[in-house]
Design a protein around this motif. Structure first.
Motif, PDB file in Angstrom:
ATOM      1  N   THR A 104       0.835  -1.203   0.000  1.00 28.42           N
ATOM      2  CA  THR A 104       0.000   0.000   0.000  1.00 28.42           C
ATOM      3  C   THR A 104       0.868   1.252   0.000  1.00 28.42           C
ATOM      4  O   THR A 104       2.099   1.177  -0.039  1.00 28.42           O
ATOM      5  N   ASN A 105       0.210   2.401   0.009  1.00 30.89           N
ATOM      6  CA  ASN A 105       0.877   3.693   0.099  1.00 30.89           C
ATOM      7  C   ASN A 105       0.675   4.255   1.500  1.00 30.89           C
ATOM      8  O   ASN A 105      -0.391   4.081   2.103  1.00 30.89           O
ATOM      9  N   ILE A 113      -6.899   1.885   5.213  1.00 32.02           N
ATOM     10  CA  ILE A 113      -6.359   0.598   5.658  1.00 32.02           C
ATOM     11  C   ILE A 113      -6.840   0.247   7.077  1.00 32.02           C
ATOM     12  O   ILE A 113      -7.366  -0.859   7.302  1.00 32.02           O
ATOM     13  N   LEU A 131       1.742  -5.661   6.291  1.00 27.71           N
ATOM     14  CA  LEU A 131       1.628  -4.453   5.470  1.00 27.71           C
ATOM     15  C   LEU A 131       3.009  -3.970   5.046  1.00 27.71           C
ATOM     16  O   LEU A 131       3.926  -3.901   5.864  1.00 27.71           O
ATOM     17  N   THR A 133       4.719  -0.735   2.733  1.00 23.28           N
ATOM     18  CA  THR A 133       4.525   0.484   1.973  1.00 23.28           C
ATOM     19  C   THR A 133       5.724   0.717   1.065  1.00 23.28           C
ATOM     20  O   THR A 133       6.836   0.258   1.340  1.00 23.28           O
ATOM     21  N   TYR A 151      -2.494  -5.223  -3.654  1.00 21.39           N
ATOM     22  CA  TYR A 151      -1.956  -3.869  -3.533  1.00 21.39           C
ATOM     23  C   TYR A 151      -3.126  -2.903  -3.439  1.00 21.39           C
ATOM     24  O   TYR A 151      -4.080  -2.971  -4.226  1.00 21.39           O
ATOM     25  N   VAL A 152      -3.060  -1.989  -2.478  1.00 16.90           N
ATOM     26  CA  VAL A 152      -4.083  -0.964  -2.306  1.00 16.90           C
ATOM     27  C   VAL A 152      -3.406   0.386  -2.450  1.00 16.90           C
ATOM     28  O   VAL A 152      -2.542   0.743  -1.650  1.00 16.90           O
ATOM     29  N   GLY A 153      -3.770   1.136  -3.478  1.00 17.27           N
ATOM     30  CA  GLY A 153      -3.132   2.434  -3.662  1.00 17.27           C
ATOM     31  C   GLY A 153      -3.306   2.960  -5.064  1.00 17.27           C
ATOM     32  O   GLY A 153      -4.152   2.501  -5.834  1.00 17.27           O
ATOM     33  N   PHE A 286      -7.860  -1.303  -5.659  1.00 15.36           N
ATOM     34  CA  PHE A 286      -7.459  -2.577  -5.065  1.00 15.36           C
ATOM     35  C   PHE A 286      -7.058  -3.501  -6.207  1.00 15.36           C
ATOM     36  O   PHE A 286      -7.876  -3.822  -7.070  1.00 15.36           O
ATOM     37  N   MET A 305     -12.189  -3.279   1.944  1.00 12.09           N
ATOM     38  CA  MET A 305     -11.594  -2.069   1.367  1.00 12.09           C
ATOM     39  C   MET A 305     -12.645  -1.234   0.636  1.00 12.09           C
ATOM     40  O   MET A 305     -12.669  -0.004   0.744  1.00 12.09           O
TER      41      MET A 305
END
Length: 318
Positions: A104-105, A113, A131, A133, A151-153, A286, A305
């Motif tokens: 993620t970012n 998150i 997690l 980043t 991946y979330v971002g 996502f 999410m």
């Protein structure tokens, strides 16, 4: 060369590792040494693998062997599977506890998150969450290699290599904008309608040069004809760190609005509305692979999410 079901049924894990070793060493002899086999045995393994797939996977020359384009595609697919198997072994060694590996970012670590994990009852469930980043490119590469489960971002599809894009599935979560901020006591904050040239000459806390946010900002600045900005401090993949540095050092910076909205010191900053500077929106989503999308834990995380993003959007609009 026709696909052979018989050879396909006989494939073993080391057949897939062979592709990885050929790519790393460019030599069947070196691959054989790594696998503790004879070179003729490795040559036969390669033939079996090519018969099973029905396509040539390597090209031979006096300098050794290299993977064909098809071989590289097979390697990418197999590398993801091998990484997943390695993760399974680690989980079994650790007591059969599933760990979801999420890239993620940092901008999302204050809101989306945590809210998604809260909805999954993290702490009470048997699933653990790891997690990581980092920069978008690194996260997407890790996902395609099987070193992340999702991946979330931010994901700009025009910057994702085709070889990776065709492996991924994607769900949009929310849209935010890229904003320029400075401490309320900064001279630029006192300007009613600052222009791009007013941002030049001041020290900036900037994302690293590889960051999409910095690339977008510098491109937008160039389009106005303004000189380059001065990056006094650079921070890689950490908008919250940029905010803290800008506040402590009296600098300007550029971050996604989603990072500022939840920041404890947001009231100490001014968001700059620059008349001649247009910064595009940031799309947060996502992403996972087609294979992992069907995994129940990944599917549950995806739904959490989506719900967390809807809640954030509703709160921002309210």
């Amino acid at each position: 060369m026709a696909h052979s079901p018989l050879h396909y049924e006989r494939l073993r894990l080391r057949h897939l590792r062979l592709l990885q070793l050929i790519d790393e060493h460019g030599s069947l002899r070196s691959a054989a040494a790594e696998l503790n086999l004879t070179q003729p045995a490795v040559s036969q393994m390669l033939k079996d693998l090519e018969f099973a797939m029905g396509v040539p996977l390597v090209e031979r020359s006096v300098r050794g062997v290299v993977l064909t384009d098809t071989g590289l595609l097979a390697l990418r697919r197999s590398r993801s599977g091998l990484a997943t198997l390695d993760q399974l072994v680690r989980e079994l060694d650790a007591g059969q506890t599933l760990s979801l590996r999420i890239g993620t970012n940092s901008a999302l670590m204050y809101n989306i998150i945590p809210e998604a994990l809260r909805r999954l009852n993290v702490g009470q469930s048997e699933t653990r969450f790891q997690l990581k980043t980092g920069l978008v490119g690194d996260m997407v590469e890790a996902l395609s290699e099987g070193n992340l489960d999702c991946y979330v971002g931010r994901l700009d599809w025009d910057q994702v290599p085709t070889r990776i894009a065709r492996l991924l599935t994607y769900d949009p979560l929310l849209e935010t904008d890229l904003i320029l901020i400075c401490p309320t006591g900064h001279p630029v904050a006192r300007l009613d309608t600052p222009r791009a040239r007013d941002l030049v000459g001041w020290p900036w806390a900037m994302p690293s040069r590889e960051s999409n946010n910095r690339i977008v900002l510098e491109s937008a600045m160039r389009s106005t004809g303004a000189p380059d900005l001065t990056a006094a401090v650079e921070v890689s993949a950490d908008p919250n760190g940029l905010i803290n540095l800008a506040l402590a050092l009296g600098m300007l910076t550029c971050v996604p609005r989603v990072a500022l909205n939840e920041h404890a010191n947001a009231r100490d900053f001014k968001v700059l509305e620059v008349a001649d500077l247009a910064l595009p929106s940031i799309h947060i989503g996502f992403a996972t692979t087609a294979e992992l999308r069907q995994m129940p834990e990944v599917a549950d995380l995806r739904e959490a999410m989506l719900d967390a993003a809807k809640a954030w959007i509703a709160g921002s609009e309210g």
